[in-house]
Design an enzyme around this catalytic site. Structure first.
Site, PDB file in Angstrom:
ATOM      1  N   TYR A  28       1.050  -1.310   0.268  1.00  0.00           N
ATOM      2  CA  TYR A  28      -0.027   0.381  -0.289  1.00  0.00           C
ATOM      3  C   TYR A  28       0.561   1.202  -0.722  1.00  0.00           C
ATOM      4  O   TYR A  28       0.472   2.280  -0.350  1.00  0.00           O
ATOM      5  CB  TYR A  28      -0.604   0.036   1.217  1.00  0.00           C
ATOM      6  CG  TYR A  28      -1.880  -1.146   0.845  1.00  0.00           C
ATOM      7  CD1 TYR A  28      -2.618  -1.307   0.442  1.00  0.00           C
ATOM      8  CD2 TYR A  28      -1.895  -2.219   2.222  1.00  0.00           C
ATOM      9  CE1 TYR A  28      -3.696  -2.186   0.198  1.00  0.00           C
ATOM     10  CE2 TYR A  28      -2.517  -3.044   1.813  1.00  0.00           C
ATOM     11  CZ  TYR A  28      -3.782  -3.172   0.948  1.00  0.00           C
ATOM     12  OH  TYR A  28      -4.537  -4.551   1.094  1.00  0.00           O
ATOM     13  N   ASN A  79     -12.305   5.335  -1.749  1.00  0.00           N
ATOM     14  CA  ASN A  79     -11.878   3.984  -1.584  1.00  0.00           C
ATOM     15  C   ASN A  79     -12.138   3.258  -1.040  1.00  0.00           C
ATOM     16  O   ASN A  79     -12.277   3.415   0.819  1.00  0.00           O
ATOM     17  CB  ASN A  79     -10.112   4.310  -1.076  1.00  0.00           C
ATOM     18  CG  ASN A  79      -9.479   2.920  -0.225  1.00  0.00           C
ATOM     19  OD1 ASN A  79     -10.262   1.857  -1.387  1.00  0.00           O
ATOM     20  ND2 ASN A  79      -7.752   3.256  -0.945  1.00  0.00           N
ATOM     21  N   HIS A 105      -8.042   2.746  -5.240  1.00  0.00           N
ATOM     22  CA  HIS A 105      -7.474   1.486  -4.772  1.00  0.00           C
ATOM     23  C   HIS A 105      -5.643   2.359  -4.685  1.00  0.00           C
ATOM     24  O   HIS A 105      -5.021   2.526  -5.914  1.00  0.00           O
ATOM     25  CB  HIS A 105      -7.253   0.256  -5.320  1.00  0.00           C
ATOM     26  CG  HIS A 105      -8.640   0.159  -5.562  1.00  0.00           C
ATOM     27  ND1 HIS A 105      -8.753  -0.344  -4.254  1.00  0.00           N
ATOM     28  CD2 HIS A 105     -10.013  -0.007  -6.211  1.00  0.00           C
ATOM     29  CE1 HIS A 105     -10.906  -0.592  -4.059  1.00  0.00           C
ATOM     30  NE2 HIS A 105     -11.247  -0.526  -5.542  1.00  0.00           N
ATOM     31  N   SER A 107      -3.132   0.319  -3.916  1.00  0.00           N
ATOM     32  CA  SER A 107      -2.451  -1.072  -4.928  1.00  0.00           C
ATOM     33  C   SER A 107      -3.708  -2.151  -5.881  1.00  0.00           C
ATOM     34  O   SER A 107      -3.623  -1.111  -5.854  1.00  0.00           O
ATOM     35  CB  SER A 107      -2.928  -2.539  -3.802  1.00  0.00           C
ATOM     36  OG  SER A 107      -3.956  -2.816  -3.978  1.00  0.00           O
TER      37      SER A 107
HETATM   38  C1  DQA Z   1      -7.450  -1.832  -1.032  1.00  0.00           C
HETATM   39  C2  DQA Z   1      -7.255  -2.912  -1.910  1.00  0.00           C
HETATM   40  C3  DQA Z   1      -8.827  -3.285  -1.271  1.00  0.00           C
HETATM   41  O1  DQA Z   1      -8.776  -5.059  -1.744  1.00  0.00           O
HETATM   42  C4  DQA Z   1      -8.306  -3.591   0.132  1.00  0.00           C
HETATM   43  O2  DQA Z   1      -9.181  -4.425   0.593  1.00  0.00           O
HETATM   44  C5  DQA Z   1      -8.258  -2.632   0.560  1.00  0.00           C
HETATM   45  C6  DQA Z   1      -7.013  -1.419  -0.129  1.00  0.00           C
HETATM   46  C7  DQA Z   1      -6.505  -0.767  -1.713  1.00  0.00           C
HETATM   47  O3  DQA Z   1      -6.663   0.827  -1.862  1.00  0.00           O
HETATM   48  O4  DQA Z   1      -5.825  -1.184  -3.062  1.00  0.00           O
HETATM   49  O5  DQA Z   1      -8.211  -2.854   2.551  1.00  0.00           O
HETATM   50  O6  DQA Z   1      -9.039  -0.971  -1.298  1.00  0.00           O
END
Ligand code: DQA
Length: 153
Positions: A28, A79, A105, A107
């Site tokens: 992240y 997000n 997102h 990631s």
């Molecule tokens: C996320 C990606 C999701 O799969 C994960 O559960 C998150 C963060 C991201 O910002 O990359 O909590 O939304």
């Protein structure tokens, strides 16, 4: 610098994003949510927009904020975190927005586990930005601002 518009852009963050910086930084990124908020506010200011930036670990709270955005925001950056993969109720709230919506997102879920490849929110989002870490939020501000300016033109 452009004049600030009346209604803010809501930037809403779902579960576990309060732990950014400490939470799996290799996935992240190392920025904390407070640092991302600062960058987002500064970028929005250059575009003439104010920001309301929030995070919750609770699905119902996120839904309440999306409902509130219907009349109190000019657009939404969301997000949904893990809820994006599971919550039809969150999708329903997004569908009722009638405002430009950018899903972010940090990631790239497509590079990760299979269950992260589907997002309910993407069915309602005007744009989806992923894999850019904190820069994705800044890109989302620019994208949303362009959409809002197009709407006005
Ligand atoms: C996320 C990606 C999701 O799969 C994960 O559960 C998150 C963060 C991201 O910002 O990359 O909590 O939304």
């Amino acid at each position: 610098m452009a004049k600030t518009k009346a209604l803010p852009i809501y930037v809403l963050n779902g579960p576990n994003l309060n732990l950014l910086g400490r939470r799996e930084p290799e996935i992240y990124g190392s920025a904390t949510l407070a640092e991302i908020e600062k960058e987002v506010v500064a970028q929005a200011k250059t575009q003439g927009f104010a920001i309301k930036f929030r995070q919750t670990n609770h699905e119902g709270v996120l839904i309440d904020w999306l409902q509130e955005a219907r009349t109190k925001a000019c657009g939404v950056i969301l997000n949904p975190a893990g809820l994006g993969h599971t919550s039809v109720a969150l999708l329903d709230a997004c569908r009722m927005l009638d405002l430009p919506l950018v899903e972010v997102h940090l990631s790239n879920p497509f590079k990760r586990e299979r269950y992260r490849r589907h997002s309910f929110i993407s069915e309602a989002a005007d744009a989806v930005i992923c894999g850019l870490h904190a820069d994705g939020y800044v890109a989302a501000v620019d994208a949303l601002s362009a959409m809002l300016k197009d709407r006005k033109a």
